[in-house]
Motif scaffolding. Sequence first.
Motif, PDB file in Angstrom:
ATOM      1  N   ARG A   1      32.478  26.913  33.010  1.00  0.00           N
ATOM      2  CA  ARG A   1      32.007  27.618  34.208  1.00  0.00           C
ATOM      3  C   ARG A   1      32.987  28.722  34.599  1.00  0.00           C
ATOM      4  O   ARG A   1      32.596  29.833  34.918  1.00  0.00           O
ATOM      5  N   LEU A   2      34.265  28.388  34.583  1.00  0.00           N
ATOM      6  CA  LEU A   2      35.278  29.377  34.936  1.00  0.00           C
ATOM      7  C   LEU A   2      35.260  30.544  33.950  1.00  0.00           C
ATOM      8  O   LEU A   2      35.307  31.712  34.351  1.00  0.00           O
ATOM      9  N   GLN A   3      35.170  30.232  32.665  1.00  0.00           N
ATOM     10  CA  GLN A   3      35.135  31.293  31.661  1.00  0.00           C
ATOM     11  C   GLN A   3      33.919  32.186  31.850  1.00  0.00           C
ATOM     12  O   GLN A   3      34.007  33.413  31.745  1.00  0.00           O
ATOM     13  N   SER A   4      32.766  31.592  32.159  1.00  0.00           N
ATOM     14  CA  SER A   4      31.560  32.414  32.337  1.00  0.00           C
ATOM     15  C   SER A   4      31.649  33.294  33.584  1.00  0.00           C
ATOM     16  O   SER A   4      31.055  34.369  33.625  1.00  0.00           O
ATOM     17  N   LEU A   5      32.397  32.846  34.589  1.00  0.00           N
ATOM     18  CA  LEU A   5      32.617  33.682  35.770  1.00  0.00           C
ATOM     19  C   LEU A   5      33.562  34.838  35.470  1.00  0.00           C
ATOM     20  O   LEU A   5      33.365  35.951  35.939  1.00  0.00           O
ATOM     21  N   ARG A   6      34.602  34.536  34.707  1.00  0.00           N
ATOM     22  CA  ARG A   6      35.585  35.568  34.394  1.00  0.00           C
ATOM     23  C   ARG A   6      35.097  36.559  33.372  1.00  0.00           C
ATOM     24  O   ARG A   6      35.498  37.714  33.381  1.00  0.00           O
ATOM     25  N   ASP A   7      34.253  36.102  32.431  1.00  0.00           N
ATOM     26  CA  ASP A   7      33.767  36.970  31.358  1.00  0.00           C
ATOM     27  C   ASP A   7      32.312  36.629  31.059  1.00  0.00           C
ATOM     28  O   ASP A   7      32.024  35.930  30.079  1.00  0.00           O
ATOM     29  N   PRO A   8      31.388  37.113  31.887  1.00  0.00           N
ATOM     30  CA  PRO A   8      29.974  36.753  31.728  1.00  0.00           C
ATOM     31  C   PRO A   8      29.389  37.127  30.357  1.00  0.00           C
ATOM     32  O   PRO A   8      28.455  36.501  29.890  1.00  0.00           O
ATOM     33  N   GLY A   9      29.957  38.107  29.699  1.00  0.00           N
ATOM     34  CA  GLY A   9      29.443  38.539  28.394  1.00  0.00           C
ATOM     35  C   GLY A   9      29.950  37.745  27.221  1.00  0.00           C
ATOM     36  O   GLY A   9      29.558  37.996  26.090  1.00  0.00           O
TER      37      GLY A   9
END
Length: 152
Positions: free
Chosen positions: A139-147
């Motif tokens: 979840r954190l990774q998808s917030l920081r780098d959605p692509g």
Amino acid sequence: MNRMDDPLTLLPGQRLQRGVCRGLLAMDFVTVEELVPAPGLRVDVMAVGPKGEIWVVECKSGRADYRADRKWQGYLEWCDRFFWAVDAEFPVDLLPEGTGLILADAYDAEILRMGPEVPLAPARRKVMMQKFARHAALRLQSLRDPGAGAVW
């Protein structure tokens, strides 16, 4: 302001999740939403406490939402305590005895009744902690780098 900052843009169940997560954080529990402990199950909120305790909270926005839930008993084997979270208008007499009860809104939550504690086996606890950590990290990774393509 993003969508999650404005509770009026959230669905009723999402407002409950938000308040539950805030209320549990005040009790020193960290939370994730929509965690899948096993195929076919998805808990609304999973919380890990300061002593490693694992709680599952199922949010119900109304009578129809509760009556449609056929899976909640399957969550019991994945946590130390189980709770329902409802708003002030929910008919709490529908909820089974022997389960926890949290009263919540979009801003906070209060535990009205503790569910019984049934400690997880050590191997199951390890699996759940790993699932919790991976879910939170994705979840954190998808917030920081959605692509990046992180799938949670």
